[in-house]
Design a protein around this motif. Sequence first.
Motif, PDB file in Angstrom:
ATOM      1  N   VAL A   1     -36.615  55.233 -63.521  1.00 17.92           N
ATOM      2  CA  VAL A   1     -35.398  55.566 -62.779  1.00 17.92           C
ATOM      3  C   VAL A   1     -34.196  55.360 -63.693  1.00 17.92           C
ATOM      4  N   GLY A   2     -33.308  56.338 -63.748  1.00 17.90           N
ATOM      5  CA  GLY A   2     -32.098  56.210 -64.551  1.00 17.90           C
ATOM      6  C   GLY A   2     -31.098  55.286 -63.879  1.00 17.90           C
ATOM      7  N   VAL A   3     -30.588  54.314 -64.646  1.00 16.59           N
ATOM      8  CA  VAL A   3     -29.630  53.350 -64.123  1.00 16.59           C
ATOM      9  C   VAL A   3     -28.381  53.406 -65.002  1.00 16.59           C
ATOM     10  N   GLU A   4     -27.223  53.542 -64.367  1.00 18.51           N
ATOM     11  CA  GLU A   4     -25.963  53.555 -65.111  1.00 18.51           C
ATOM     12  C   GLU A   4     -25.082  52.421 -64.620  1.00 18.51           C
ATOM     13  N   ARG A   5     -24.415  51.765 -65.558  1.00 14.14           N
ATOM     14  CA  ARG A   5     -23.445  50.728 -65.200  1.00 14.14           C
ATOM     15  C   ARG A   5     -22.160  50.987 -65.951  1.00 14.14           C
ATOM     16  N   VAL A   6     -21.060  50.733 -65.291  1.00 13.21           N
ATOM     17  CA  VAL A   6     -19.743  50.862 -65.907  1.00 13.21           C
ATOM     18  C   VAL A   6     -19.254  49.455 -66.219  1.00 13.21           C
ATOM     19  N   PHE A   7     -18.903  49.218 -67.484  1.00 12.16           N
ATOM     20  CA  PHE A   7     -18.448  47.906 -67.917  1.00 12.16           C
ATOM     21  C   PHE A   7     -16.979  47.988 -68.318  1.00 12.16           C
ATOM     22  N   LEU A   8     -16.188  47.058 -67.813  1.00 14.33           N
ATOM     23  CA  LEU A   8     -14.824  46.861 -68.274  1.00 14.33           C
ATOM     24  C   LEU A   8     -14.941  45.973 -69.507  1.00 14.33           C
TER      25      LEU A   8
ATOM     26  N   LEU B   1     -21.622  62.412 -72.269  1.00 12.77           N
ATOM     27  CA  LEU B   1     -23.033  62.806 -72.355  1.00 12.77           C
ATOM     28  C   LEU B   1     -23.678  62.859 -70.974  1.00 12.77           C
ATOM     29  N   PHE B   2     -22.972  63.409 -69.996  1.00  8.52           N
ATOM     30  CA  PHE B   2     -23.503  63.456 -68.644  1.00  8.52           C
ATOM     31  C   PHE B   2     -24.717  64.370 -68.531  1.00  8.52           C
ATOM     32  N   TYR B   3     -24.938  65.262 -69.498  1.00 11.09           N
ATOM     33  CA  TYR B   3     -26.100  66.135 -69.456  1.00 11.09           C
ATOM     34  C   TYR B   3     -27.406  65.347 -69.592  1.00 11.09           C
ATOM     35  N   LEU B   4     -27.337  64.105 -70.077  1.00 14.95           N
ATOM     36  CA  LEU B   4     -28.553  63.291 -70.193  1.00 14.95           C
ATOM     37  C   LEU B   4     -29.130  62.943 -68.821  1.00 14.95           C
ATOM     38  N   ARG B   5     -28.314  63.012 -67.781  1.00 17.04           N
ATOM     39  CA  ARG B   5     -28.796  62.709 -66.424  1.00 17.04           C
ATOM     40  C   ARG B   5     -29.853  63.697 -65.964  1.00 17.04           C
ATOM     41  N   ASP B   6     -29.766  64.926 -66.438  1.00 16.44           N
ATOM     42  CA  ASP B   6     -30.694  65.973 -66.009  1.00 16.44           C
ATOM     43  C   ASP B   6     -31.939  66.049 -66.879  1.00 16.44           C
ATOM     44  N   ARG B   7     -32.027  65.227 -67.894  1.00 12.52           N
ATOM     45  CA  ARG B   7     -33.143  65.300 -68.833  1.00 12.52           C
ATOM     46  C   ARG B   7     -34.098  64.131 -68.651  1.00 12.52           C
ATOM     47  N   VAL B   8     -35.351  64.365 -69.027  1.00 12.64           N
ATOM     48  CA  VAL B   8     -36.400  63.371 -68.829  1.00 12.64           C
ATOM     49  C   VAL B   8     -37.188  63.206 -70.120  1.00 12.64           C
ATOM     50  N   GLY B   9     -37.596  61.985 -70.411  1.00 13.37           N
ATOM     51  CA  GLY B   9     -38.520  61.732 -71.519  1.00 13.37           C
ATOM     52  C   GLY B   9     -37.909  61.975 -72.883  1.00 13.37           C
ATOM     53  N   LYS B  10     -38.650  62.726 -73.716  1.00 15.36           N
ATOM     54  CA  LYS B  10     -38.222  62.933 -75.093  1.00 15.36           C
ATOM     55  C   LYS B  10     -36.975  63.802 -75.207  1.00 15.36           C
ATOM     56  N   ALA B  11     -36.636  64.528 -74.153  1.00 15.00           N
ATOM     57  CA  ALA B  11     -35.440  65.373 -74.169  1.00 15.00           C
ATOM     58  C   ALA B  11     -34.169  64.536 -74.201  1.00 15.00           C
ATOM     59  N   THR B  12     -34.261  63.238 -73.897  1.00 11.48           N
ATOM     60  CA  THR B  12     -33.066  62.386 -73.876  1.00 11.48           C
ATOM     61  C   THR B  12     -32.798  61.730 -75.218  1.00 11.48           C
ATOM     62  N   ARG B  13     -33.614  62.029 -76.209  1.00  7.76           N
ATOM     63  CA  ARG B  13     -33.408  61.393 -77.519  1.00  7.76           C
ATOM     64  C   ARG B  13     -32.114  61.863 -78.169  1.00  7.76           C
ATOM     65  N   ILE B  14     -31.484  60.947 -78.894  1.00  2.21           N
ATOM     66  CA  ILE B  14     -30.257  61.244 -79.634  1.00  2.21           C
ATOM     67  C   ILE B  14     -30.521  60.934 -81.095  1.00  2.21           C
ATOM     68  N   LYS B  15     -30.124  61.849 -81.968  1.00  2.00           N
ATOM     69  CA  LYS B  15     -30.313  61.620 -83.407  1.00  2.00           C
ATOM     70  C   LYS B  15     -29.516  60.411 -83.855  1.00  2.00           C
ATOM     71  N   GLN B  16     -30.039  59.727 -84.852  1.00  2.00           N
ATOM     72  CA  GLN B  16     -29.347  58.558 -85.373  1.00  2.00           C
ATOM     73  C   GLN B  16     -28.424  58.976 -86.506  1.00  2.00           C
ATOM     74  N   ARG B  17     -27.261  58.325 -86.569  1.00  2.00           N
ATOM     75  CA  ARG B  17     -26.346  58.597 -87.661  1.00  2.00           C
ATOM     76  C   ARG B  17     -26.240  57.347 -88.534  1.00  2.00           C
ATOM     77  N   PHE B  18     -26.101  57.569 -89.830  1.00  2.00           N
ATOM     78  CA  PHE B  18     -26.137  56.477 -90.785  1.00  2.00           C
ATOM     79  C   PHE B  18     -24.834  56.313 -91.554  1.00  2.00           C
ATOM     80  N   ASP B  19     -23.820  57.145 -91.239  1.00  2.00           N
ATOM     81  CA  ASP B  19     -22.565  57.065 -91.991  1.00  2.00           C
ATOM     82  C   ASP B  19     -21.606  56.029 -91.442  1.00  2.00           C
ATOM     83  N   ARG B  20     -21.889  55.443 -90.266  1.00  2.00           N
ATOM     84  CA  ARG B  20     -21.057  54.377 -89.723  1.00  2.00           C
ATOM     85  C   ARG B  20     -21.858  53.087 -89.729  1.00  2.00           C
ATOM     86  N   PRO B  21     -21.248  51.989 -90.165  1.00  2.00           N
ATOM     87  CA  PRO B  21     -21.994  50.720 -90.171  1.00  2.00           C
ATOM     88  C   PRO B  21     -22.194  50.199 -88.750  1.00  2.00           C
ATOM     89  N   LEU B  22     -23.225  49.384 -88.571  1.00  2.00           N
ATOM     90  CA  LEU B  22     -23.515  48.805 -87.240  1.00  2.00           C
ATOM     91  C   LEU B  22     -22.526  47.751 -86.855  1.00  2.00           C
TER      92      LEU B  22
END
Length: 120
Positions: free
Chosen positions: A70-77, A99-120
């Motif tokens: 089940v998809g769970v969303e929380r809004v944090f101040l 990225l509200f389109y992620l709500r309509d996707r399931v499983g592997k379709a929700t993956r986001i590519k990783q970026r390496f040009d910004r430090p953690l």
Amino acid sequence: MNAQEIIRSIEAEQIKTDLPDIYVGDTIRVGVKIKEGEKFRIQPYEGVVIARRHGGINQTITVRKVFQGVGVERVFLIHSPRIDSIKVIRRGKVRRAKLFYLRDRVGKATRIKQRFDRPL
């Protein structure tokens, strides 16, 4: 001093300075303070940032995770005293601000590519 200056000075005291740079698409772990009786404990909430809103002391982030199918969303101040810590787990490479389109996707379709040009 007028009213706006007073409000700004009070907000400046409450604003957090130790927060990492948070971008939409990042996977983050938010440590939320939970009160049980008289004690406080820190509960981690890990998910993808799908939206950022407002600015200054009112800035919020919407974090989405899938828990038991089940998809769970929380809004944090993010400047709230209930937020103990925010840690960036991985950076996401996205091309839009919400990225509200992620709500309509399931499983592997929700993956986001990783970026390496910004430090953690």
